[in-house]
Design an enzyme around this catalytic site. Structure first.
Site, short mmCIF file in Angstrom:
data_model
loop_
_atom_site.label_atom_id
_atom_site.label_comp_id
_atom_site.label_asym_id
_atom_site.label_seq_id
_atom_site.Cartn_x
_atom_site.Cartn_y
_atom_site.Cartn_z
N TYR A 142 0.61 -1.37 0.26
CA TYR A 142 -0.21 -0.24 0.13
C TYR A 142 0.59 1.06 -0.23
O TYR A 142 0.21 2.25 0.15
CB TYR A 142 -1.13 -0.04 1.56
N LYS A 189 3.41 -15.51 2.08
CA LYS A 189 3.37 -15.97 1.46
C LYS A 189 5.22 -16.61 1.08
O LYS A 189 4.87 -15.86 -0.40
CB LYS A 189 1.90 -15.09 -0.06
N ASP A 221 -3.20 -18.33 1.76
CA ASP A 221 -4.31 -18.77 0.57
C ASP A 221 -5.27 -19.37 1.90
O ASP A 221 -6.12 -19.85 2.35
CB ASP A 221 -4.06 -19.21 -0.51
N ASP A 245 -5.90 -6.27 6.06
CA ASP A 245 -6.64 -6.15 5.48
C ASP A 245 -7.44 -6.69 4.85
O ASP A 245 -9.29 -6.68 5.68
CB ASP A 245 -6.08 -4.98 4.26
N ASP A 249 -11.62 -8.75 6.84
CA ASP A 249 -12.84 -8.34 6.39
C ASP A 249 -13.17 -10.02 6.66
O ASP A 249 -14.43 -9.73 6.43
CB ASP A 249 -12.30 -8.14 5.90
C1 LIG Z 1 -7.58 2.85 2.13
C2 LIG Z 1 -7.66 1.12 3.05
C3 LIG Z 1 -6.77 0.41 2.68
C4 LIG Z 1 -8.78 0.80 3.70
C5 LIG Z 1 -8.86 -0.02 4.62
O1 LIG Z 1 -9.21 -1.34 3.49
C6 LIG Z 1 -8.45 -0.61 5.85
O2 LIG Z 1 -7.72 0.24 6.78
O3 LIG Z 1 -9.57 -1.83 6.58
MG LIG Z 2 -10.39 -2.86 5.03
#
Ligand SMILES: CC(C)CC(=O)C(=O)O
Ligand SMILES: [Mg+2]
Ligand SMILES: NC(=O)C1=CN([C@@H]2O[C@H](COP(=O)(O)OP(=O)(O)OC[C@H]3O[C@@H](n4cnc5c(N)ncnc54)[C@H](O)[C@@H]3O)[C@@H](O)[C@H]2O)C=CC1
Length: 371
Positions: A142, A189, A221, A245, A249
């Site tokens: 990132y 990985k 994975d 990240d 989720d």
């Molecule tokens: C701008 C992204 C890296 C934001 C994101 O998805 C997060 O930090 O969870």
């Molecule tokens: Mg995120």
């Protein structure tokens, strides 16, 4: 105690969920005789609209002069859908993480007995799931150099890590593991990526300083699958920025909704607290977003202030709301409450007013019941 908190509501549902956290924090301040001074600042799409910059200098200055930052979310479809946009809301978030040197993002994942029906997993797989993800936050792909060729047909993003960047977040994760079940899983990985091999080498070295902690290595994975089929095997997950990240989720399905998950970002500057979700533009302005991720982030902030009793009370307010069905649309699509009503209920719980007044004061927004 008196604390200065920079509040960055951001875009989309950010302002709606953050408002509930402020209600809760004000109730806590009242009950425990604290004073929280809020300084509202802008970041993201709203800041671009107002100043042309997703992270104005005034926001940086306020954050650096505060005891903590409470952040909602940023992001707007007009940028997501424009690959040519020169400036983007997300740059504001990445830049503030770098400015404050917030190199560790800590994302606890727990499950709630009353919400286990939401998960596609069998209840016995979810029972006693309690894990925490340490995501490196200021390095990796990132933040690496980005290129786009003149003919715009070739692009690259550099993934770069230094030993020092890995060491500092790894030490935090190992220290946390020492106070938990003493197990760390490094997710990487390393069969393909040089950066992942560096992570393994550095973590193997650090592990020698923590002989009581069992260290496990798993490719990302496989980890993505293991999180769903056998989540109980994890205690502390340590991983780099992008993998953290994505898998956090994914891990939110164990809890029941991404709207439930909080996080803290810590490092050498002012700590920042934010739900893990984004600006959920489709939900913006509808009073339907789940405020729990933000409220639990505020609880993490109270822990950071060493206000442990206060943080525990906020968590009890959340558990009480979830157990009594005072939940948002993502949790129950029929009988759901608005974002602001859930915030009011949690505030009332903290003020010890909730149980007797509930039936008179609140309405269900969903189609079945009005109480
Ligand atoms: C701008 C992204 C890296 C934001 C994101 O998805 C997060 O930090 O969870
Ligand atoms: Mg995120
Ligand atoms: N930390 C941040 O500020 C982040 C910002 N973003 C930005 O947010 C925008 C939207 O990104 P998406 O990929 O759609 O991710 P998102 O997290 O905003 O939403 C994904 C889905 O999760 C659910 N959801 C998220 N938060 C919820 C809540 N509080 N209550 C109920 N349901 C919730 C919704 O179903 C939504 O469609 C983009 O501009 C993206 O760049 C994305 C992730 C993190």
């Amino acid at each position: 105690m008196e604390k200065k908190i920079t509040v960055i509501c951001g875009d989309g549902i950010g302002p709606e969920v953050t408002k509930q956290s402020i209600k809760v924090l004000n109730a806590v301040a009242e009950q425990f005789n604290h004073k929280f001074n809020y300084d509202q600042q802008i970041m993201g799409a709203c800041a671009i609209d107002k100043t042309g910059d997703p992270l104005p200098q005034a926001t940086i200055d306020s954050c650096k002069n505060s005891d903590a930052v409470l952040f909602g979310a940023i992001g707007h479809p007009k940028y997501d859908n424009d690959p040519h946009a020169k400036v983007r809301p997300e740059q504001g978030l990445l830049r503030i993480r770098k400015e404050l040197q917030l190199y560790a993002n800590i994302r606890p994942i727990s499950t709630y007995p009353t919400l286990q029906h939401l998960s596609p997993l069998k209840p016995d797989r979810l029972q006693d799931v309690d894990l925490v993800i340490y995501r490196e936050l200021t390095g990796g792909i990132y933040f690496g150099e980005k290129t786009l060729s003149d003919d715009k047909n070739t692009a690259s993003d550099l993934c770069l890590y230094t030993k020092a960047e890995i060491e500092r977040v790894a030490h935090l994760a190992f220290n946390h593991a020492m106070n938990r079940k003493k197990k760390i899983t490094l997710v990487d990985k390393a069969n393909v990526l040089e950066t992942s091999r560096l992570w393994r080498k550095v973590v193997q070295e650090i592990a020698q300083q923590y002989p009581e902690v069992a260290v496990d290595y798993m490719f990302v994975d496989n980890a993505s699958m293991q999180l769903i089929i056998k989540p109980k095997q994890f205690d502390v997950i340590l991983t780099e920025n992008m993998f953290g990240d994505i898998i956090s989720d994914e891990a939110s399905v164990l809890s029941g909704s991404i709207g439930l998950l909080p996080s803290s970002s810590i490092g050498s500057g002012t700590a920042l607290f934010e739900p893990i979700h984004g600006s959920y533009p489709q939900g913006a302005g509808k009073d339907i977003a789940n405020p729990v991720g933000s409220v639990l982030s505020a609880a993490m902030m109270l822990d950071y202030f060493e206000m442990y009793e206060e943080a525990a009370l906020v968590r009890r307010a959340v558990s009480w709301a979830l157990e009594h069905g005072f939940v948002s649309q993502d949790i129950d699509s029929v009988n759901y409450y608005s974002t602001s009503v859930i915030g009011d209920l949690m505030k009332d719980f903290i003020e010890q007013k909730a149980p007797s007044e509930i039936n008179k004061k609140y309405v269900v927004l969903g189609k079945s019941t009005i109480i």
